[in-house]
Each structure stands twice: as structure tokens, then as C-alpha cells.
Design a protein around this motif. Sequence first.
Motif, PDB file in Angstrom:
ATOM      1  N   LEU A  55      -3.165   5.405   4.223  1.00  0.00           N
ATOM      2  CA  LEU A  55      -2.628   6.503   3.433  1.00  0.00           C
ATOM      3  C   LEU A  55      -3.033   6.420   1.970  1.00  0.00           C
ATOM      4  N   PHE A  56      -3.503   7.576   1.451  1.00  0.00           N
ATOM      5  CA  PHE A  56      -3.782   7.764   0.038  1.00  0.00           C
ATOM      6  C   PHE A  56      -2.884   8.888  -0.466  1.00  0.00           C
ATOM      7  N   GLY A  57      -2.506   8.833  -1.744  1.00  0.00           N
ATOM      8  CA  GLY A  57      -1.592   9.828  -2.279  1.00  0.00           C
ATOM      9  C   GLY A  57      -2.171  10.646  -3.409  1.00  0.00           C
ATOM     10  N   ILE A  58      -1.792  11.922  -3.461  1.00  0.00           N
ATOM     11  CA  ILE A  58      -2.139  12.800  -4.577  1.00  0.00           C
ATOM     12  C   ILE A  58      -0.828  13.307  -5.161  1.00  0.00           C
ATOM     13  N   PRO A  59      -0.369  12.714  -6.265  1.00  0.00           N
ATOM     14  CA  PRO A  59       0.918  13.109  -6.841  1.00  0.00           C
ATOM     15  C   PRO A  59       0.802  14.418  -7.612  1.00  0.00           C
ATOM     16  N   SER A  60       1.935  15.054  -7.844  1.00  0.00           N
ATOM     17  CA  SER A  60       1.939  16.284  -8.634  1.00  0.00           C
ATOM     18  C   SER A  60       1.890  15.993 -10.126  1.00  0.00           C
ATOM     19  N   GLU A  61       2.279  14.783 -10.510  1.00  0.00           N
ATOM     20  CA  GLU A  61       2.259  14.393 -11.917  1.00  0.00           C
ATOM     21  C   GLU A  61       1.596  13.023 -12.062  1.00  0.00           C
ATOM     22  N   LYS A  62       0.849  12.868 -13.157  1.00  0.00           N
ATOM     23  CA  LYS A  62       0.196  11.597 -13.454  1.00  0.00           C
ATOM     24  C   LYS A  62       0.573  11.168 -14.873  1.00  0.00           C
ATOM     25  N   ASP A  63       0.513   9.851 -15.119  1.00  0.00           N
ATOM     26  CA  ASP A  63       0.737   9.360 -16.477  1.00  0.00           C
ATOM     27  C   ASP A  63      -0.156   8.157 -16.732  1.00  0.00           C
TER      28      ASP A  63
END
Length: 325
Positions: free
Chosen positions: A79-87
Motif C-alpha cells: 500500500l502507498f498513500g496519497i494524502p489530501s494535505e502535505k507538510d
Amino acid sequence: MKEIVFSRHRRLRSSANMRALVRENHLHTEDLIYPIFIAEGKGIRKEISSMPGIFQLSIDQLKTEMDEVTELGIKSVLLFGIPSEKDECGTQAFHDHGVVQQGIRYIKESYPEVIVIADTCLCEYTSHGHCGVVENGNVLNDPSLELLAKTAVAQAEAGADIIAPSNMMDGFVAAIRAGLDEAGYSDIPVMSYAVKYSSAFYGPFREAAESTPQFGDRKTYQMDPANRLEALREAESDVAEGADFLIVKPGMPYLDIVRDVKNSFNLPVVIYNVSGEYSMVKAAAQNGWVDERNTVLEMLTGMKRAGADLIITYHAKDAARWLQK
């Protein structure tokens, strides 16, 4: 005419059954690990333009994908993730409700028999796209280790069966192993991206994971493609630090490295048949330049012959179908 003495090797190739009888290496569906990109949000099923047949999927779209995976007999997913927010520090990578953690929980609740492997890195979650903490344009090694260990523990708490750190920071296996053990997850194995080259073959993945570096490149922490002995040094360090599997990435251009690692270490060896390799075959097949089925099965069998025990591949679903016939 003088008698000519020679060997008749063709005797063992005389029919399909004869060839099957003496075949040295076999590709099985159980050897395949299928990568899945989980996007935060709802109703997302977005095909990757450079990777035909591969999608970003929100949690609510996972059922169709996982039903197909399990029906085909594929037993492991990555599993790889694409978040809605990055920092700057990739907080969503180690948040309790991070997108990968949500995906792990869903799959383990709905498909408990599937082995869920969590990619443990920060690049998909950082605003700068690098795999660690950045200061003055430099990727800092030691401060990154703490965040990677936190990410691994969060993934284990969510139910991951295997932690797969891919960041190539020095000491990343030791830090993650210590973090897991301290948190009570001493039974969770580490599938280390032990030998990861700085490769041009990762291009399509960066579209899929939305993880392109916003400055510079990753050559200060991923390996130089020209180096062979360095791979053994990297793998040796990870074995000493507690790795349970060793990944070589990419696949096809590095089959010699796979064989070196297999010959040198008594651990399961995993090869990553990466996005660029997948996309080249797909593009050629769509243009009618190669036979996709035979090309893919030959390629994956070659990886087994080189010494890989397991293969991470975007071709997994297609290969599983072909192997059933």
C-alpha cells in the motif's frame, strides 16, 4: 565422412510436456505482490495516465479491487498513500488516521487472509517530495529516522502484517526495528528496500504517488546505478540491523544485483518490477509491438531465475490470470 560427436540438447525440448518436465524455474501467483495506491477522499477511481490499468483509489473504491485480487489468488498487497494535505515533515504518514492506516484497517477487517505490506516512507506526504526531513536544501538523515519509526509503528497499530521502509536513510532498519519492538510489535517483520537505485525507471510512479521532488533529486540517498559492490554493503547493513526480507529495486536492469544478493544472504529476496518497466511493456503491447502475455511472463520468470523469491509488480493481476490458464 568422419563421424561428428556432439550433444543433443534438443531431446529435452521436443514437446510442451517435455519442456515442462525439465523446467528449472516456476512462476506462481503466490510469488506476486500487487501495489495499490490509496487516495484520501471519496469516489476516487483515477487511472494513472502513464500506467494503463493502474488507479488511485479511495477507501470506498477498494472493495472492487480487493475482490478481484483475492479471486485471482494474489495473497499480498503493498500500500502507498496519497494524502489530501502535505507538510514539511509528512505528518499524515504517521497520523493514526493517515490514508494508508485507513486502508490497512479496511483490508485487514474485510480480507483478513491477505498479507498487507505498508510502504514506509515520507515522500508522498511531504510538501517538498523528499523522503526525510529537509533543512537548507539538505535531506537530514538522523532526524528523519525518528519520523520513519513513528510511521512504522502507526502502520503496525493499524494492522499491517509487514513494514516495508523505502527511504534509504542510513540506519532506517535499525530505527524502525527498535521502534516496533519498543511499541510491542516485535513479531512484525521488516521488508527492507535494502538496495534501491536512483533510477529513471521511477517516472510513472511519481505521477501515481504524486511524490516528485520539488527541488533537486534523490541521488544523495538512493544508489548510483553504476555500483554493484555497494549493493552488498547496503544489504549487509540491513541484515545486521534486523531486516527480514531484502528488496532490490528496480528489477530488470538489476538482475545481476538480485543474484548477488541471493547468493550472499540467507533471507527472502524481493524484486520490485517498477513503474517504468510496466509502462514500457504496456505501451509496446498497445502498439502491437510485443505480445503482452508472453513478454510479461518471460520477464517475471527471468526475475525468478535471477534469484527473486517474491516479485512486486503492477502486472500481478494480469499475470495471475495468465497463470490460471
